[in-house]
Design a protein around this motif. Structure first.
Motif, PDB file in Angstrom:
ATOM      1  N   ALA A 176       0.570  -1.387  -0.676  1.00  0.00           N
ATOM      2  CA  ALA A 176       0.094  -0.160  -0.125  1.00  0.00           C
ATOM      3  C   ALA A 176       0.480   1.124  -0.134  1.00  0.00           C
ATOM      4  O   ALA A 176       0.465   2.519   0.589  1.00  0.00           O
ATOM      5  CB  ALA A 176      -0.771  -0.023   1.147  1.00  0.00           C
ATOM      6  N   HIS A 177       1.850   0.892  -0.551  1.00  0.00           N
ATOM      7  CA  HIS A 177       2.625   2.580  -0.746  1.00  0.00           C
ATOM      8  C   HIS A 177       3.617   2.343  -1.990  1.00  0.00           C
ATOM      9  O   HIS A 177       3.624   1.377  -2.732  1.00  0.00           O
ATOM     10  CB  HIS A 177       4.288   2.567   0.970  1.00  0.00           C
ATOM     11  CG  HIS A 177       4.690   1.449   0.393  1.00  0.00           C
ATOM     12  ND1 HIS A 177       4.611   0.245   0.917  1.00  0.00           N
ATOM     13  CD2 HIS A 177       6.140   1.534   0.061  1.00  0.00           C
ATOM     14  CE1 HIS A 177       6.008  -0.631   0.772  1.00  0.00           C
ATOM     15  NE2 HIS A 177       7.366   0.081   0.015  1.00  0.00           N
ATOM     16  N   ASN A 178       3.699   3.857  -2.134  1.00  0.00           N
ATOM     17  CA  ASN A 178       4.667   3.545  -3.566  1.00  0.00           C
ATOM     18  C   ASN A 178       5.891   4.537  -3.549  1.00  0.00           C
ATOM     19  O   ASN A 178       6.729   4.292  -2.063  1.00  0.00           O
ATOM     20  CB  ASN A 178       3.429   4.815  -4.862  1.00  0.00           C
ATOM     21  CG  ASN A 178       3.740   5.528  -3.925  1.00  0.00           C
ATOM     22  OD1 ASN A 178       3.982   6.055  -3.599  1.00  0.00           O
ATOM     23  ND2 ASN A 178       2.586   6.627  -5.314  1.00  0.00           N
ATOM     24  N   ASP A 179       7.033   4.777  -4.773  1.00  0.00           N
ATOM     25  CA  ASP A 179       8.081   5.369  -4.635  1.00  0.00           C
ATOM     26  C   ASP A 179       7.926   6.815  -4.131  1.00  0.00           C
ATOM     27  O   ASP A 179       9.331   6.568  -2.632  1.00  0.00           O
ATOM     28  CB  ASP A 179       8.943   5.787  -6.143  1.00  0.00           C
ATOM     29  CG  ASP A 179       9.301   3.647  -6.600  1.00  0.00           C
ATOM     30  OD1 ASP A 179       9.556   2.398  -5.463  1.00  0.00           O
ATOM     31  OD2 ASP A 179       9.374   3.503  -7.451  1.00  0.00           O
ATOM     32  N   GLN A 180       7.208   7.222  -4.289  1.00  0.00           N
ATOM     33  CA  GLN A 180       7.056   8.439  -3.918  1.00  0.00           C
ATOM     34  C   GLN A 180       7.076   8.595  -1.923  1.00  0.00           C
ATOM     35  O   GLN A 180       7.241   9.554  -1.373  1.00  0.00           O
ATOM     36  CB  GLN A 180       6.098   9.487  -4.165  1.00  0.00           C
ATOM     37  CG  GLN A 180       5.327  10.593  -3.675  1.00  0.00           C
ATOM     38  CD  GLN A 180       6.772  11.285  -3.328  1.00  0.00           C
ATOM     39  OE1 GLN A 180       7.047  12.197  -4.714  1.00  0.00           O
ATOM     40  NE2 GLN A 180       6.748  12.516  -2.198  1.00  0.00           N
ATOM     41  N   ASP A 181       5.690   7.904  -1.303  1.00  0.00           N
ATOM     42  CA  ASP A 181       6.461   7.366  -0.497  1.00  0.00           C
ATOM     43  C   ASP A 181       7.118   7.353   0.512  1.00  0.00           C
ATOM     44  O   ASP A 181       7.524   8.231   1.640  1.00  0.00           O
ATOM     45  CB  ASP A 181       5.026   6.223   0.235  1.00  0.00           C
ATOM     46  CG  ASP A 181       3.594   6.461  -0.499  1.00  0.00           C
ATOM     47  OD1 ASP A 181       2.624   7.495  -0.456  1.00  0.00           O
ATOM     48  OD2 ASP A 181       2.727   5.653  -0.586  1.00  0.00           O
ATOM     49  N   VAL A 182       8.155   6.260  -0.086  1.00  0.00           N
ATOM     50  CA  VAL A 182       9.648   6.368   0.245  1.00  0.00           C
ATOM     51  C   VAL A 182      10.934   7.871   0.409  1.00  0.00           C
ATOM     52  O   VAL A 182      11.136   8.120   1.102  1.00  0.00           O
ATOM     53  CB  VAL A 182      10.312   5.280  -0.331  1.00  0.00           C
ATOM     54  CG1 VAL A 182      10.983   5.150  -0.045  1.00  0.00           C
ATOM     55  CG2 VAL A 182       9.690   3.678  -0.270  1.00  0.00           C
ATOM     56  N   SER A 183       9.852   7.836  -0.520  1.00  0.00           N
ATOM     57  CA  SER A 183      11.477   9.013  -1.062  1.00  0.00           C
ATOM     58  C   SER A 183      10.731  10.464  -0.157  1.00  0.00           C
ATOM     59  O   SER A 183      11.766  11.533   0.121  1.00  0.00           O
ATOM     60  CB  SER A 183      10.473   9.763  -2.488  1.00  0.00           C
ATOM     61  OG  SER A 183      11.409   8.671  -3.130  1.00  0.00           O
ATOM     62  N   PHE A 184       9.238  10.764  -0.634  1.00  0.00           N
ATOM     63  CA  PHE A 184       8.451  11.356   0.818  1.00  0.00           C
ATOM     64  C   PHE A 184       9.258  11.290   2.799  1.00  0.00           C
ATOM     65  O   PHE A 184      10.025  12.395   3.083  1.00  0.00           O
ATOM     66  CB  PHE A 184       7.011  11.343   1.472  1.00  0.00           C
ATOM     67  CG  PHE A 184       6.612  12.479   1.745  1.00  0.00           C
ATOM     68  CD1 PHE A 184       6.666  13.445   2.414  1.00  0.00           C
ATOM     69  CD2 PHE A 184       5.919  11.991   3.389  1.00  0.00           C
ATOM     70  CE1 PHE A 184       5.775  14.912   3.240  1.00  0.00           C
ATOM     71  CE2 PHE A 184       5.290  12.416   4.511  1.00  0.00           C
ATOM     72  CZ  PHE A 184       5.426  13.087   3.921  1.00  0.00           C
ATOM     73  N   ALA A 185       9.393  10.107   2.608  1.00  0.00           N
ATOM     74  CA  ALA A 185       9.586   9.615   4.480  1.00  0.00           C
ATOM     75  C   ALA A 185      10.923  10.226   4.576  1.00  0.00           C
ATOM     76  O   ALA A 185      11.789  10.227   5.167  1.00  0.00           O
ATOM     77  CB  ALA A 185       9.607   8.429   4.539  1.00  0.00           C
ATOM     78  N   GLN A 186      12.384   9.775   3.931  1.00  0.00           N
ATOM     79  CA  GLN A 186      13.503   9.441   3.397  1.00  0.00           C
ATOM     80  C   GLN A 186      13.894  11.038   3.096  1.00  0.00           C
ATOM     81  O   GLN A 186      14.935  11.582   3.820  1.00  0.00           O
ATOM     82  CB  GLN A 186      13.783   8.797   2.366  1.00  0.00           C
ATOM     83  CG  GLN A 186      13.950   7.322   2.626  1.00  0.00           C
ATOM     84  CD  GLN A 186      14.790   6.281   1.527  1.00  0.00           C
ATOM     85  OE1 GLN A 186      14.564   7.162  -0.157  1.00  0.00           O
ATOM     86  NE2 GLN A 186      14.657   5.306   2.110  1.00  0.00           N
ATOM     87  N   GLY A 187      13.488  11.592   2.422  1.00  0.00           N
ATOM     88  CA  GLY A 187      13.771  12.991   2.742  1.00  0.00           C
ATOM     89  C   GLY A 187      13.416  14.143   3.464  1.00  0.00           C
ATOM     90  O   GLY A 187      13.901  14.804   4.359  1.00  0.00           O
ATOM     91  N   MET A 188      12.722  14.062   4.214  1.00  0.00           N
ATOM     92  CA  MET A 188      11.344  14.584   5.144  1.00  0.00           C
ATOM     93  C   MET A 188      11.810  14.211   6.395  1.00  0.00           C
ATOM     94  O   MET A 188      12.156  15.269   7.723  1.00  0.00           O
ATOM     95  CB  MET A 188       9.720  13.960   5.502  1.00  0.00           C
ATOM     96  CG  MET A 188       9.156  15.486   6.476  1.00  0.00           C
ATOM     97  SD  MET A 188       8.817  17.060   5.619  1.00  0.00           S
ATOM     98  CE  MET A 188       8.199  17.031   4.020  1.00  0.00           C
TER      99      MET A 188
END
Length: 211
Positions: free
Chosen positions: A54-66
């Motif tokens: 239930a997650h995509n690459d954008q979710d990962v990028s968001f967390a890793q960046g934020m």
């Protein structure tokens, strides 16, 4: 005598019938429980798989960046405890730290659950790298050094100016997540960041006399 034998025979047949019924009922119950248990296990397995997907690459990028973005905001906010002269700035800094530290923990938990890397420290956190400016609103090493050397009203003005830009970067990142992310809790956090940090931007601009 014949009547007595007949009664005994009827009683024996009745007992056998009851025993057979109990055995059959028990067997039926065992089979049902087994089927129910298997169905529950399959449902739980399917639920786990659905959550993992239930997650995509954008979710990962968001967390890793934020996460590093928040880390820098907290580091900057902690400077205000000893360097700021304004009580309003100190109060704002304390609220920033209070809000963003739990969010770092939350996003780190997501990344671990997804089997993704969790940023261990902010780029440039120890003044060893200027790549921190790669994310929207991130302060570079030179800016952080200048802020650390400031105090009093000079610190207040610099802190507010830099934090406005930092918050604007966070809002930009959160807006992308809200539009392109898939994971519900991450999109909800992004929406909260947009609301909270836009309000703080307005507050800081007022303290700077810009509105």
């Amino acid at each position: 005598m014949t009547g007595t034998r007949s009664l005994i025979r009827r009683a024996a047949l009745g007992t056998a019938a009851v025993t057979t019924a109990v055995v059959l009922t028990a067997c039926g119950s065992d089979d049902g429980s087994s089927d129910s248990g298997s169905a529950a296990k399959e449902s739980a397995s399917a639920s786990t798989e659905a959550t993992a997907e239930a997650h995509n690459d954008q979710d990962v990028s968001f967390a890793q960046g934020m996460i590093p973005h928040h880390q820098q905001a907290i580091q900057t906010a902690r400077m205000a405890e000893s360097r700021a002269s304004s009580s309003e700035v100190k109060d704002l800094a304390a609220r920033i730290e209070e809000a963003q530290d739990p969010e770092i923990k939350t996003m780190s938990g997501w990344l671990k659950a997804w089997g993704e890397d969790v940023p261990s420290s902010m780029p440039g956190m120890d003044h060893g790298d200027s790549d921190a400016s790669g994310m929207p609103g991130m302060m570079d090493t030179e800016g952080m050094d200048e802020l650390m050397d400031a105090s009093g009203k000079g610190f207040d003005s610099m802190f507010l100016t830099m934090m406005v830009e930092h918050h604007q970067g966070a809002v930009e990142m959160a807006t992308t997540e809200k539009e392109e992310g898939r994971y519900g809790p991450a999109k909800k956090l992004a929406a909260d960041i947009i609301t909270t940090q836009n309000a703080e931007i307005e507050e800081m601009n007022k303290l700077l006399g810009k509105s």
